[in-house]
Design a protein around this motif. Structure first.
Motif, PDB file in Angstrom:
ATOM      1  N   ILE A 161      28.883 -15.408  16.852  1.00  0.00           N
ATOM      2  CA  ILE A 161      27.940 -15.616  17.955  1.00  0.00           C
ATOM      3  C   ILE A 161      26.924 -14.481  18.072  1.00  0.00           C
ATOM      4  O   ILE A 161      25.735 -14.759  18.270  1.00  0.00           O
ATOM      5  CB  ILE A 161      28.691 -15.897  19.266  1.00  0.00           C
ATOM      6  CG1 ILE A 161      29.373 -17.277  19.154  1.00  0.00           C
ATOM      7  CG2 ILE A 161      27.751 -15.852  20.466  1.00  0.00           C
ATOM      8  CD1 ILE A 161      30.255 -17.664  20.313  1.00  0.00           C
ATOM      9  N   PRO A 162      27.306 -13.201  17.916  1.00  0.00           N
ATOM     10  CA  PRO A 162      26.263 -12.165  17.961  1.00  0.00           C
ATOM     11  C   PRO A 162      25.197 -12.335  16.869  1.00  0.00           C
ATOM     12  O   PRO A 162      24.021 -12.055  17.106  1.00  0.00           O
ATOM     13  CB  PRO A 162      27.038 -10.862  17.781  1.00  0.00           C
ATOM     14  CG  PRO A 162      28.401 -11.176  18.307  1.00  0.00           C
ATOM     15  CD  PRO A 162      28.647 -12.610  17.889  1.00  0.00           C
ATOM     16  N   ILE A 163      25.608 -12.809  15.703  1.00  0.00           N
ATOM     17  CA  ILE A 163      24.633 -13.063  14.637  1.00  0.00           C
ATOM     18  C   ILE A 163      23.672 -14.161  15.081  1.00  0.00           C
ATOM     19  O   ILE A 163      22.450 -14.052  14.906  1.00  0.00           O
ATOM     20  CB  ILE A 163      25.348 -13.442  13.320  1.00  0.00           C
ATOM     21  CG1 ILE A 163      26.167 -12.261  12.813  1.00  0.00           C
ATOM     22  CG2 ILE A 163      24.343 -13.909  12.265  1.00  0.00           C
ATOM     23  CD1 ILE A 163      27.122 -12.600  11.698  1.00  0.00           C
ATOM     24  N   PHE A 164      24.211 -15.221  15.686  1.00  0.00           N
ATOM     25  CA  PHE A 164      23.351 -16.288  16.210  1.00  0.00           C
ATOM     26  C   PHE A 164      22.381 -15.739  17.249  1.00  0.00           C
ATOM     27  O   PHE A 164      21.190 -16.051  17.235  1.00  0.00           O
ATOM     28  CB  PHE A 164      24.192 -17.411  16.831  1.00  0.00           C
ATOM     29  CG  PHE A 164      23.372 -18.362  17.649  1.00  0.00           C
ATOM     30  CD1 PHE A 164      22.637 -19.361  17.042  1.00  0.00           C
ATOM     31  CD2 PHE A 164      23.304 -18.233  19.027  1.00  0.00           C
ATOM     32  CE1 PHE A 164      21.849 -20.224  17.795  1.00  0.00           C
ATOM     33  CE2 PHE A 164      22.532 -19.088  19.790  1.00  0.00           C
ATOM     34  CZ  PHE A 164      21.792 -20.090  19.169  1.00  0.00           C
ATOM     35  N   THR A 193      25.830 -24.413  18.316  1.00  0.00           N
ATOM     36  CA  THR A 193      26.642 -24.361  19.525  1.00  0.00           C
ATOM     37  C   THR A 193      27.749 -25.415  19.495  1.00  0.00           C
ATOM     38  O   THR A 193      28.913 -25.117  19.779  1.00  0.00           O
ATOM     39  CB  THR A 193      25.750 -24.525  20.770  1.00  0.00           C
ATOM     40  OG1 THR A 193      24.769 -23.475  20.764  1.00  0.00           O
ATOM     41  CG2 THR A 193      26.557 -24.469  22.052  1.00  0.00           C
ATOM     42  N   GLY A 194      27.393 -26.625  19.132  1.00  0.00           N
ATOM     43  CA  GLY A 194      28.397 -27.686  19.022  1.00  0.00           C
ATOM     44  C   GLY A 194      29.455 -27.353  17.987  1.00  0.00           C
ATOM     45  O   GLY A 194      30.651 -27.592  18.198  1.00  0.00           O
ATOM     46  N   ALA A 195      29.029 -26.779  16.871  1.00  0.00           N
ATOM     47  CA  ALA A 195      29.975 -26.399  15.820  1.00  0.00           C
ATOM     48  C   ALA A 195      30.946 -25.333  16.315  1.00  0.00           C
ATOM     49  O   ALA A 195      32.138 -25.366  16.003  1.00  0.00           O
ATOM     50  CB  ALA A 195      29.226 -25.908  14.582  1.00  0.00           C
ATOM     51  N   ARG A 196      30.450 -24.381  17.120  1.00  0.00           N
ATOM     52  CA  ARG A 196      31.323 -23.352  17.659  1.00  0.00           C
ATOM     53  C   ARG A 196      32.318 -23.931  18.664  1.00  0.00           C
ATOM     54  O   ARG A 196      33.484 -23.536  18.700  1.00  0.00           O
ATOM     55  CB  ARG A 196      30.519 -22.213  18.309  1.00  0.00           C
ATOM     56  CG  ARG A 196      29.695 -21.381  17.356  1.00  0.00           C
ATOM     57  CD  ARG A 196      30.435 -20.869  16.143  1.00  0.00           C
ATOM     58  NE  ARG A 196      31.618 -20.098  16.494  1.00  0.00           N
ATOM     59  CZ  ARG A 196      32.541 -19.703  15.630  1.00  0.00           C
ATOM     60  NH1 ARG A 196      32.435 -20.003  14.350  1.00  0.00           N
ATOM     61  NH2 ARG A 196      33.581 -19.010  16.028  1.00  0.00           N
ATOM     62  N   TYR A 197      31.868 -24.883  19.467  1.00  0.00           N
ATOM     63  CA  TYR A 197      32.789 -25.564  20.394  1.00  0.00           C
ATOM     64  C   TYR A 197      33.883 -26.271  19.595  1.00  0.00           C
ATOM     65  O   TYR A 197      35.073 -26.152  19.909  1.00  0.00           O
ATOM     66  CB  TYR A 197      32.043 -26.576  21.254  1.00  0.00           C
ATOM     67  CG  TYR A 197      31.541 -26.042  22.575  1.00  0.00           C
ATOM     68  CD1 TYR A 197      32.188 -26.359  23.763  1.00  0.00           C
ATOM     69  CD2 TYR A 197      30.417 -25.231  22.653  1.00  0.00           C
ATOM     70  CE1 TYR A 197      31.731 -25.885  24.987  1.00  0.00           C
ATOM     71  CE2 TYR A 197      29.953 -24.753  23.868  1.00  0.00           C
ATOM     72  CZ  TYR A 197      30.610 -25.079  25.028  1.00  0.00           C
ATOM     73  OH  TYR A 197      30.163 -24.600  26.235  1.00  0.00           O
ATOM     74  N   THR A 236      37.548 -25.481   9.410  1.00  0.00           N
ATOM     75  CA  THR A 236      36.680 -24.931   8.370  1.00  0.00           C
ATOM     76  C   THR A 236      35.362 -25.692   8.290  1.00  0.00           C
ATOM     77  O   THR A 236      34.303 -25.089   8.087  1.00  0.00           O
ATOM     78  CB  THR A 236      37.409 -24.946   7.007  1.00  0.00           C
ATOM     79  OG1 THR A 236      38.578 -24.131   7.128  1.00  0.00           O
ATOM     80  CG2 THR A 236      36.528 -24.418   5.896  1.00  0.00           C
ATOM     81  N   VAL A 237      35.407 -26.998   8.473  1.00  0.00           N
ATOM     82  CA  VAL A 237      34.177 -27.792   8.465  1.00  0.00           C
ATOM     83  C   VAL A 237      33.263 -27.349   9.606  1.00  0.00           C
ATOM     84  O   VAL A 237      32.061 -27.134   9.418  1.00  0.00           O
ATOM     85  CB  VAL A 237      34.483 -29.307   8.549  1.00  0.00           C
ATOM     86  CG1 VAL A 237      33.223 -30.121   8.783  1.00  0.00           C
ATOM     87  CG2 VAL A 237      35.206 -29.775   7.289  1.00  0.00           C
ATOM     88  N   ALA A 238      33.822 -27.187  10.803  1.00  0.00           N
ATOM     89  CA  ALA A 238      33.026 -26.751  11.944  1.00  0.00           C
ATOM     90  C   ALA A 238      32.446 -25.360  11.699  1.00  0.00           C
ATOM     91  O   ALA A 238      31.278 -25.106  11.998  1.00  0.00           O
ATOM     92  CB  ALA A 238      33.867 -26.768  13.220  1.00  0.00           C
ATOM     93  N   TYR A 239      33.240 -24.477  11.140  1.00  0.00           N
ATOM     94  CA  TYR A 239      32.761 -23.137  10.800  1.00  0.00           C
ATOM     95  C   TYR A 239      31.594 -23.216   9.819  1.00  0.00           C
ATOM     96  O   TYR A 239      30.560 -22.564  10.007  1.00  0.00           O
ATOM     97  CB  TYR A 239      33.907 -22.302  10.209  1.00  0.00           C
ATOM     98  CG  TYR A 239      33.455 -20.974   9.675  1.00  0.00           C
ATOM     99  CD1 TYR A 239      33.269 -19.893  10.531  1.00  0.00           C
ATOM    100  CD2 TYR A 239      33.197 -20.798   8.318  1.00  0.00           C
ATOM    101  CE1 TYR A 239      32.845 -18.674  10.047  1.00  0.00           C
ATOM    102  CE2 TYR A 239      32.760 -19.580   7.830  1.00  0.00           C
ATOM    103  CZ  TYR A 239      32.587 -18.526   8.691  1.00  0.00           C
ATOM    104  OH  TYR A 239      32.153 -17.320   8.207  1.00  0.00           O
ATOM    105  N   ALA A 240      31.754 -24.028   8.781  1.00  0.00           N
ATOM    106  CA  ALA A 240      30.718 -24.157   7.750  1.00  0.00           C
ATOM    107  C   ALA A 240      29.426 -24.723   8.331  1.00  0.00           C
ATOM    108  O   ALA A 240      28.327 -24.273   7.971  1.00  0.00           O
ATOM    109  CB  ALA A 240      31.225 -25.033   6.601  1.00  0.00           C
ATOM    110  N   VAL A 241      29.530 -25.683   9.239  1.00  0.00           N
ATOM    111  CA  VAL A 241      28.326 -26.240   9.872  1.00  0.00           C
ATOM    112  C   VAL A 241      27.588 -25.134  10.630  1.00  0.00           C
ATOM    113  O   VAL A 241      26.361 -25.020  10.543  1.00  0.00           O
ATOM    114  CB  VAL A 241      28.687 -27.417  10.809  1.00  0.00           C
ATOM    115  CG1 VAL A 241      27.503 -27.810  11.686  1.00  0.00           C
ATOM    116  CG2 VAL A 241      29.164 -28.610   9.988  1.00  0.00           C
TER     117      VAL A 241
END
Length: 140
Positions: free
Chosen positions: A71-74, A99-103, A118-123
Motif C-alpha cells: 500500500i505505501p508503494i501504491f 484497491t479491490g485486489a487488496r481487499y 496469489t491471484v489477487a496479489y498479482a492483480v
C-alpha cells in the motif's frame, strides 16, 4: 478537482478502511477469546499473558505486513501519478482495481484460500506496474 485526484482520494480512504478492519479483526479475536500476548493487556483483563498469538491474529498480522509492503508503494505512485498528470481515464481503473485486489487479497489471506490470494496479489502488482508505465508516459 481532477479525475485522477478524485480516484486517488477514494482509493486511499478505502485502503485505510481495509487496514483498519484488519486491526479490528485482530482485536475481535483477542477480546473474544480473552487471549493477549502482551502482559499488560492480559493483566488488564485479569489473565496471564499467552505464549503466542491466536492463529487468527497471526494470520491477520501477516496480511497486515503484506499491506505494509504494497500500500505505501501504491500511495507513493499515486502521488507521482497525479503530480505528472498521468492518464485521468486510466486512474479510476488502476486505482480501484488495485484497491479491490487488496481487499480480495485480505479476504483470501484470512480465509487461507490459495491460489486466489496469489491471484489477487498479482492483480495489485500489475496495477502498480500500470501506474508506473502511465507515469513514465506522462513525463516530458
Amino acid at each position: 478537482m481532477g479525475e485522477a485526484i478524485y480516484w486517488y482520494a477514494v482509493a486511499s480512504v478505502l485502503l485505510f478502511f481495509k487496514m483498519f478492519a484488519v486491526s479490528a479483526y485482530q482485536g475481535f479475536y483477542r477480546i473474544g477469546k480473552m487471549t493477549f500476548k502482551t502482559p499488560e493487556d492480559a493483566a488488564f483483563v485479569g489473565r496471564a499473558a499467552a505464549g503466542e498469538e491466536l492463529p487468527q491474529v497471526q494470520r491477520a498480522a501477516r496480511a497486515w505486513l503484506n499491506d505494509l509492503e504494497n500500500i505505501p508503494i501504491f500511495l507513493a505512485l499515486g502521488v507521482a501519478y497525479v503530480w505528472v498528470g498521468a492518464s485521468p481515464g486510466a486512474a479510476a481503473w488502476l486505482f480501484l482495481t488495485f484497491t479491490g485486489a487488496r481487499y480480495l487479497h485480505t479476504v483470501f489471506y484470512l480465509s487461507g484460500l490459495q491460489p486466489w490470494r496469489t491471484v489477487a496479489y498479482a492483480v495489485g502488482v500489475v496495477c502498480l506496474f500500470g501506474m508506473s508505465v502511465q507515469i513514465i508516459l506522462a513525463l516530458p
